[in-house]
Design a protein around this motif. Structure first.
Motif, PDB file in Angstrom:
ATOM      1  N   SER A 120      -3.493 -17.946  -6.792  1.00  0.00           N
ATOM      2  CA  SER A 120      -4.264 -17.217  -5.783  1.00  0.00           C
ATOM      3  C   SER A 120      -5.094 -16.113  -6.422  1.00  0.00           C
ATOM      4  CB  SER A 120      -3.322 -16.624  -4.731  1.00  0.00           C
ATOM      5  OG  SER A 120      -2.354 -15.776  -5.345  1.00  0.00           O
TER       6      SER A 120
ATOM      7  N   GLY B 217      -5.771  -8.128   9.281  1.00  0.00           N
ATOM      8  CA  GLY B 217      -4.865  -9.020   8.568  1.00  0.00           C
ATOM      9  C   GLY B 217      -3.720  -9.395   9.473  1.00  0.00           C
TER      10      GLY B 217
ATOM     11  N   ALA C  70       0.445 -14.856   8.749  1.00  0.00           N
ATOM     12  CA  ALA C  70      -0.123 -15.519   7.570  1.00  0.00           C
ATOM     13  C   ALA C  70       0.446 -14.919   6.289  1.00  0.00           C
ATOM     14  CB  ALA C  70      -1.640 -15.396   7.577  1.00  0.00           C
ATOM     15  N   ALA C  71       0.636 -13.593   6.284  1.00  0.00           N
ATOM     16  CA  ALA C  71       1.136 -12.929   5.083  1.00  0.00           C
ATOM     17  C   ALA C  71       2.581 -13.296   4.782  1.00  0.00           C
ATOM     18  CB  ALA C  71       1.006 -11.417   5.237  1.00  0.00           C
TER      19      ALA C  71
ATOM     20  N   SER D  45       2.387 -17.358   3.429  1.00  0.00           N
ATOM     21  CA  SER D  45       1.394 -17.929   2.519  1.00  0.00           C
ATOM     22  C   SER D  45       0.822 -16.861   1.601  1.00  0.00           C
ATOM     23  CB  SER D  45       0.251 -18.559   3.320  1.00  0.00           C
ATOM     24  OG  SER D  45      -0.584 -17.549   3.882  1.00  0.00           O
TER      25      SER D  45
ATOM     26  N   ALA E 132      -1.903 -15.602   1.774  1.00  0.00           N
ATOM     27  CA  ALA E 132      -2.762 -14.657   2.493  1.00  0.00           C
ATOM     28  C   ALA E 132      -2.281 -13.232   2.260  1.00  0.00           C
ATOM     29  CB  ALA E 132      -2.764 -14.960   3.991  1.00  0.00           C
TER      30      ALA E 132
ATOM     31  N   PHE F  26      -4.183 -11.835  -0.544  1.00  0.00           N
ATOM     32  CA  PHE F  26      -5.589 -11.782  -0.148  1.00  0.00           C
ATOM     33  C   PHE F  26      -5.828 -10.534   0.706  1.00  0.00           C
ATOM     34  CE2 PHE F  26      -9.534 -13.024   1.921  1.00  0.00           C
ATOM     35  CZ  PHE F  26     -10.192 -13.721   0.929  1.00  0.00           C
ATOM     36  N   HIS F  27      -4.877 -10.242   1.595  1.00  0.00           N
ATOM     37  CA  HIS F  27      -4.948  -9.035   2.402  1.00  0.00           C
ATOM     38  C   HIS F  27      -5.010  -7.785   1.523  1.00  0.00           C
ATOM     39  CE1 HIS F  27      -2.806 -11.069   6.081  1.00  0.00           C
ATOM     40  NE2 HIS F  27      -4.041 -11.484   5.912  1.00  0.00           N
TER      41      HIS F  27
END
Length: 382
Positions: A49, A192, A196-197, A200, A202, A205-206
């Motif tokens: 990621s 965010g 999702a956090a 995954s 994510a 990404f957040h």
């Protein structure tokens, strides 16, 4: 005439604090935060990621303001560097935690402060003060929201971004009105989803987005960009949207009397959600004290109020699953007998004799299991 905004009250305090004004212990913890953030980023730099976003930003290029950690000679515009570096630290799930809000604001504070500090030529004292003050404002935001942003489905990045904005604004030497605008812009720029956090990549990404948003807000404010300065307390503003019954007074009370970095900072000794570390330690202590072998264990029961929501993936197959699995941490504690970093190496649970592969308690139980129970059959059972 409007009253003085909360953002401006915060900015008045944050811009007047000197390094010498800060309690020595806050500086020590800021130093620990830098070490912890870099250590986590060292591992995170190898994960897919973080690699994807690093490659995207390097390909996009731009002014070589700040270094990309663990990447030979690569430099990026300051906001992009903050994004990539924050993402690397968060990706390894070994970054800090605010123990009250379950927010990793040390990641965004350090990523922003080190990137902006490099770009502006700031010295070590200035960078450390920026981290302490960035951490402080995020803690105050969390106090006002009383963790209700979690209940509404939002991820902690919605407040972690303020740590980046304040740290960047400090190092850019913004005035109080400019810093207030940086916070106002941050408030209307972040988002965010927690679901999702928790399941995954994510999650990291957040973190990258929060760091980038905070730095970009400070850059814009420095150029004179003006937003709605009262957006924190306004009707349908930040506190209304992310909170339920926000304690707005908590944001601006007792300036300098207490410091969030002293009372809320948690430094992880291993990757994963910090609530699960105690589960692993308790399981390891029980197995050691009773000389219990993994093959003798039929089930593990964890008794703790509110624990039901913590037992996520029972047999995780990647780091993000491991990081959010109480069942895996309990299994790792019994098998490994101590907290150690390699308990969270992706794929370990498929290796014979290790962690959840070796312990049935990591398989989980039926949907109607008692709250707090982590159950399962013997090894080999479905």
């Amino acid at each position: 005439m409007k009253s003085v905004s909360i953002a401006r009250k915060l900015a008045d305090f944050l811009t007047t604090q000197r390094y010498e004004d800060l309690p020595p212990r806050t500086i020590e913890l800021a130093e620990m935060l830098i070490a912890s953030t870099l250590a986590s980023a060292a591992v995170g730099s190898t994960l897919l990621s973080a690699t994807i976003v690093r490659q995207l930003e390097i390909e996009r290029g731009g002014k070589a303001d700040a270094s990309v950690w663990f990447s030979s000679k690569a430099k990026l515009p300051v906001a992009a560097a903050a994004r990539v570096n924050a993402m690397m630290s968060d990706a390894a799930a070994s970054d800090d935690s605010d123990l009250r809000n379950i927010v990793h604001q040390g990641t965004t504070a350090c990523a922003a402060a080190l990137a902006v500090g490099e770009a502006t030529g700031a010295d070590g004292k200035e960078i450390l003060a920026a981290i302490v003050l960035g951490y402080e404002v995020t803690g105050r935001m969390g106090s006002a929201l009383q963790c209700q942003f979690h209940a509404k489905g939002f991820h902690g990045c919605v407040i972690a971004a303020f740590a980046a904005a304040v740290a960047a604004a400090r190092l850019m030497k913004l005035t109080a009105p400019q810093m207030a605008q940086a916070m106002a812009l941050t408030a209307t720029s972040v988002g965010g989803l927690g679901a999702a956090a928790n399941t995954s990549c994510a999650r990291e990404f957040h973190a990258g987005t929060a760091a980038m948003a905070g730095v970009e807000a400070a850059l814009a404010a420095a150029r004179g960009f003006v937003a709605e300065e009262h957006i924190l307390e306004a009707r349908s503003g930040f506190f209304d949207v992310y909170g339920e019954e926000p304690d707005v007074a908590a944001v601006t009370c007792d300036f300098g009397q207490h410091w969030c970095i002293l009372t809320e900072l948690g430094i992880k000794l291993m990757p994963g959600g910090h609530p699960y570390h105690a589960v692993a330690e308790a399981a390891a202590n029980a197995a050691t004290a009773g000389n219990v072998m993994p093959e003798e264990v039929e089930s593990i029961e964890v008794a703790r109020p509110g624990f039901q929501g913590f037992a996520n993936a029972h047999q995780p197959t990647d780091l993000i699953g491991i990081a959010h699995s109480a069942a895996y941490f309990a299994a790792a504690g019994v098998v490994d007998r101590r907290l150690q970093l390699d308990a969270c190496v992706p794929g370990k649970n498929q290796s014979s004799g290790h962690s959840s592969d070796a312990l049935p308690g990591a398989h989980g139980g039926p949907a109607d299991a008692e709250p707090g129970a982590i159950q399962g059959g013997r090894r080999g059972d479905p």
